[in-house]
Design a protein around this motif. Sequence first.
Motif, PDB file in Angstrom:
ATOM      1  N   THR A  72       1.640  -0.968  -4.346  1.00 32.12           N
ATOM      2  CA  THR A  72       0.681  -1.923  -4.913  1.00 32.12           C
ATOM      3  C   THR A  72       0.371  -3.010  -3.895  1.00 32.12           C
ATOM      4  OG1 THR A  72       1.528  -1.544  -7.146  1.00 32.12           O
ATOM      5  CG2 THR A  72       0.228  -3.538  -6.790  1.00 32.12           C
ATOM      6  N   THR A  73      -0.912  -3.287  -3.739  1.00 30.05           N
ATOM      7  CA  THR A  73      -1.373  -4.330  -2.821  1.00 30.05           C
ATOM      8  C   THR A  73      -2.235  -5.313  -3.588  1.00 30.05           C
ATOM      9  OG1 THR A  73      -1.361  -2.793  -0.963  1.00 30.05           O
ATOM     10  CG2 THR A  73      -2.622  -4.820  -0.692  1.00 30.05           C
ATOM     11  N   ILE A  74      -1.989  -6.603  -3.379  1.00 27.69           N
ATOM     12  CA  ILE A  74      -2.733  -7.650  -4.072  1.00 27.69           C
ATOM     13  C   ILE A  74      -3.252  -8.654  -3.050  1.00 27.69           C
ATOM     14  CG2 ILE A  74      -2.607  -9.513  -5.772  1.00 27.69           C
ATOM     15  CD1 ILE A  74      -0.494  -7.998  -7.213  1.00 27.69           C
ATOM     16  N   TYR A  75      -4.487  -9.102  -3.281  1.00 28.22           N
ATOM     17  CA  TYR A  75      -5.100 -10.114  -2.414  1.00 28.22           C
ATOM     18  C   TYR A  75      -5.706 -11.188  -3.299  1.00 28.22           C
ATOM     19  CZ  TYR A  75      -8.456 -12.356   0.725  1.00 28.22           C
ATOM     20  OH  TYR A  75      -9.176 -13.284   1.447  1.00 28.22           O
ATOM     21  N   VAL A 101      -9.637 -11.982  -7.093  1.00 29.68           N
ATOM     22  CA  VAL A 101      -8.407 -11.205  -7.103  1.00 29.68           C
ATOM     23  C   VAL A 101      -8.733  -9.745  -6.785  1.00 29.68           C
ATOM     24  CG1 VAL A 101      -6.428 -10.462  -8.473  1.00 29.68           C
ATOM     25  CG2 VAL A 101      -7.401 -12.748  -8.813  1.00 29.68           C
ATOM     26  N   PHE A 102      -7.978  -9.178  -5.858  1.00 28.97           N
ATOM     27  CA  PHE A 102      -8.110  -7.764  -5.505  1.00 28.97           C
ATOM     28  C   PHE A 102      -6.773  -7.085  -5.739  1.00 28.97           C
ATOM     29  CE2 PHE A 102      -7.328  -4.378  -2.448  1.00 28.97           C
ATOM     30  CZ  PHE A 102      -8.416  -3.545  -2.656  1.00 28.97           C
ATOM     31  N   TYR A 103      -6.796  -5.980  -6.505  1.00 30.92           N
ATOM     32  CA  TYR A 103      -5.575  -5.246  -6.860  1.00 30.92           C
ATOM     33  C   TYR A 103      -5.801  -3.769  -6.588  1.00 30.92           C
ATOM     34  CZ  TYR A 103      -2.167  -2.924  -9.929  1.00 30.92           C
ATOM     35  OH  TYR A 103      -1.183  -2.112 -10.435  1.00 30.92           O
ATOM     36  N   HIS A 104      -4.869  -3.144  -5.879  1.00 29.66           N
ATOM     37  CA  HIS A 104      -4.991  -1.709  -5.586  1.00 29.66           C
ATOM     38  C   HIS A 104      -3.637  -1.041  -5.713  1.00 29.66           C
ATOM     39  CE1 HIS A 104      -6.412   2.033  -3.898  1.00 29.66           C
ATOM     40  NE2 HIS A 104      -5.409   2.020  -3.031  1.00 29.66           N
ATOM     41  N   ASN A 105      -3.598   0.036  -6.502  1.00 32.25           N
ATOM     42  CA  ASN A 105      -2.386   0.812  -6.713  1.00 32.25           C
ATOM     43  C   ASN A 105      -2.626   2.229  -6.222  1.00 32.25           C
ATOM     44  OD1 ASN A 105      -0.491   2.661  -8.272  1.00 32.25           O
ATOM     45  ND2 ASN A 105       0.308   0.654  -8.864  1.00 32.25           N
ATOM     46  N   THR A 106      -1.919   2.601  -5.146  1.00 28.97           N
ATOM     47  CA  THR A 106      -2.122   3.920  -4.544  1.00 28.97           C
ATOM     48  C   THR A 106      -1.567   5.035  -5.428  1.00 28.97           C
ATOM     49  OG1 THR A 106      -0.057   3.636  -3.322  1.00 28.97           O
ATOM     50  CG2 THR A 106      -2.096   2.994  -2.214  1.00 28.97           C
ATOM     51  N   LYS A 107      -0.525   4.758  -6.203  1.00 33.85           N
ATOM     52  CA  LYS A 107       0.069   5.783  -7.054  1.00 33.85           C
ATOM     53  C   LYS A 107      -0.880   6.187  -8.174  1.00 33.85           C
ATOM     54  CE  LYS A 107       4.157   6.711  -9.865  1.00 33.85           C
ATOM     55  NZ  LYS A 107       5.439   6.148 -10.387  1.00 33.85           N
ATOM     56  N   ASP A 108      -1.487   5.193  -8.832  1.00 34.40           N
ATOM     57  CA  ASP A 108      -2.429   5.471  -9.934  1.00 34.40           C
ATOM     58  C   ASP A 108      -3.864   5.623  -9.452  1.00 34.40           C
ATOM     59  OD1 ASP A 108      -0.278   5.263 -11.659  1.00 34.40           O
ATOM     60  OD2 ASP A 108      -0.580   3.117 -11.990  1.00 34.40           O
ATOM     61  N   LYS A 109      -4.079   5.407  -8.136  1.00 35.66           N
ATOM     62  CA  LYS A 109      -5.435   5.467  -7.561  1.00 35.66           C
ATOM     63  C   LYS A 109      -6.378   4.549  -8.345  1.00 35.66           C
ATOM     64  CE  LYS A 109      -4.873  10.189  -5.854  1.00 35.66           C
ATOM     65  NZ  LYS A 109      -5.398  11.576  -5.845  1.00 35.66           N
ATOM     66  N   LEU A 110      -5.906   3.324  -8.534  1.00 31.80           N
ATOM     67  CA  LEU A 110      -6.650   2.340  -9.324  1.00 31.80           C
ATOM     68  C   LEU A 110      -6.899   1.101  -8.496  1.00 31.80           C
ATOM     69  CD1 LEU A 110      -7.755   1.285 -12.074  1.00 31.80           C
ATOM     70  CD2 LEU A 110      -5.424   0.471 -12.547  1.00 31.80           C
ATOM     71  N   THR A 111      -8.126   0.610  -8.555  1.00 33.42           N
ATOM     72  CA  THR A 111      -8.506  -0.623  -7.865  1.00 33.42           C
ATOM     73  C   THR A 111      -9.159  -1.560  -8.861  1.00 33.42           C
ATOM     74  OG1 THR A 111      -8.856   0.548  -5.785  1.00 33.42           O
ATOM     75  CG2 THR A 111      -9.861  -1.630  -5.995  1.00 33.42           C
ATOM     76  N   ILE A 112      -8.742  -2.817  -8.861  1.00 29.84           N
ATOM     77  CA  ILE A 112      -9.294  -3.830  -9.765  1.00 29.84           C
ATOM     78  C   ILE A 112      -9.782  -5.005  -8.928  1.00 29.84           C
ATOM     79  CG2 ILE A 112      -8.797  -5.450 -11.629  1.00 29.84           C
ATOM     80  CD1 ILE A 112      -6.735  -3.485 -12.671  1.00 29.84           C
ATOM     81  N   ILE A 113     -11.017  -5.407  -9.183  1.00 24.81           N
ATOM     82  CA  ILE A 113     -11.601  -6.571  -8.520  1.00 24.81           C
ATOM     83  C   ILE A 113     -12.077  -7.518  -9.605  1.00 24.81           C
ATOM     84  CG2 ILE A 113     -13.377  -7.410  -6.941  1.00 24.81           C
ATOM     85  CD1 ILE A 113     -13.415  -4.650  -5.657  1.00 24.81           C
ATOM     86  N   SER A 173     -11.438   3.791 -10.547  1.00 29.55           N
ATOM     87  CA  SER A 173     -10.427   4.845 -10.480  1.00 29.55           C
ATOM     88  C   SER A 173     -11.078   6.136 -10.019  1.00 29.55           C
ATOM     89  CB  SER A 173      -9.759   5.046 -11.848  1.00 29.55           C
ATOM     90  OG  SER A 173     -10.727   5.399 -12.830  1.00 29.55           O
ATOM     91  N   PHE A 174     -10.285   6.934  -9.323  1.00 30.33           N
ATOM     92  CA  PHE A 174     -10.802   8.192  -8.784  1.00 30.33           C
ATOM     93  C   PHE A 174     -10.108   9.340  -9.497  1.00 30.33           C
ATOM     94  CE2 PHE A 174     -11.239  11.588  -5.649  1.00 30.33           C
ATOM     95  CZ  PHE A 174     -12.582  11.463  -5.310  1.00 30.33           C
ATOM     96  N   LYS A 175     -10.863  10.038 -10.364  1.00 27.55           N
ATOM     97  CA  LYS A 175     -10.329  11.154 -11.132  1.00 27.55           C
ATOM     98  C   LYS A 175     -11.316  12.319 -11.129  1.00 27.55           C
ATOM     99  CE  LYS A 175      -7.695   8.249 -14.362  1.00 27.55           C
ATOM    100  NZ  LYS A 175      -7.492   7.895 -15.794  1.00 27.55           N
ATOM    101  N   ASP A 176     -10.756  13.504 -11.122  1.00 28.50           N
ATOM    102  CA  ASP A 176     -11.564  14.733 -11.169  1.00 28.50           C
ATOM    103  C   ASP A 176     -12.618  14.764 -10.067  1.00 28.50           C
ATOM    104  OD1 ASP A 176     -10.121  15.425 -13.450  1.00 28.50           O
ATOM    105  OD2 ASP A 176     -11.546  14.398 -14.774  1.00 28.50           O
ATOM    106  N   GLY A 177     -12.246  14.200  -8.930  1.00 29.29           N
ATOM    107  CA  GLY A 177     -13.174  14.221  -7.810  1.00 29.29           C
ATOM    108  C   GLY A 177     -14.333  13.266  -7.952  1.00 29.29           C
TER     109      GLY A 177
END
Length: 375
Positions: A157-160, A173-185, A209-213
């Motif tokens: 998890t990375t937060i800015y 606020v910038f939030y990115h979770n590589t495990k869930d492939k989720l980004t929140i701005i 979020s990136f799902k099903d391509g």
Amino acid sequence: MQKVTRYIAGQTAMVTIIATLAICLLITLVQSVKFIELIVNKGLPVSEFIRMSLLAAPRYLVFLVPVVVFGATLFTYNRMINDSELVVLRAAGFSRARLSLAGMIVAAVSTLFCYSLTLYLMPATQIELRSIIMQVRSEWGAALLKEGQFTTVGGDTTIYVKERKPNGELVNVFYHNTKDKLTIIAERGAIVDTEEGPRIVVVNGNKQSFKDGRLHVLRFDRSTLDLGMNKQVQKLRWAEPSERYLPDLLFPDMNNADDLDRKDTLIAEGHSRLATPILPMTLSAIALSIIMGGQFSRRGQLKQVLTAIGIMIALYVNHIWLSNMAARLPVLISALYANALLPLAIALYLIIRPRRLKKRGKPAVDTASAAAVQG
């Protein structure tokens, strides 16, 4: 208490206190490396660092005090022998027992101090220390988030945060979770403390979020980011042996699966807490019996000093080994007490028993000379 006893006890106590403080400072500097991560990465204030260092002190003082008291006793009495102070006192009629009384008084006080550590101070401070560490690590948001910096949490998890206002409001606020492939701005946010743990509430943003391509974008007016450790999980954490009081160690909860699995470890820790505080008296008695038992020599007492140190090391290493092995072999618990009490009894006997004077033999007479005289 006689003036001589007060004088010797004062000298021994002063050396003990100075040596303990010096070694404590050294150990604090060494073990402060554990807290550097909390200071550098999580913004822990220096005052909190000092508090944590003080809370950690009782745990190693229990094992430090016996060795320090032994060293102080050996140093004080050896110095008094070299300065001929004890020689004069012995010539004035003071027995070994009377001269050793001062050292044993300091050792007895140290034993009481060690019991206060093992029975109360050590578990109490360990509970408080663990609570602070868990709180700092779980409620990391208020201390960790630095404006204008990317912060990595938990490895995935990375937060800015662009800006932090004095009232606690977070801007951009910038939030990115590589495990869930989720980004929140989000435009704004704030750190809140709930019963479940710390949370970051963000408003006016979007989730990507990136799902099903495919990339999915969802706008929101308000959302919550779950960060840190759940407080309920923290409360249910198994209490370590160092965090338990004596009754909880000697009588584990058999209805608790974790306590049942580690029953021998808990019981061994409880008996170690009862046996370890005896060591200041045992080691001091050994030092006194050896340093006061031999003949005083102007050449020094090097042989006696080295002998006492060797016995101390062997006894102390054996105590640590028995403390560790008693968790695997409960039968060694009795040996743990014997290792502390038996040398104490022997040393006290050697100190108290009256010295036997060696009888001088009749001078040998040359038989040939005697025959010549008779002739």
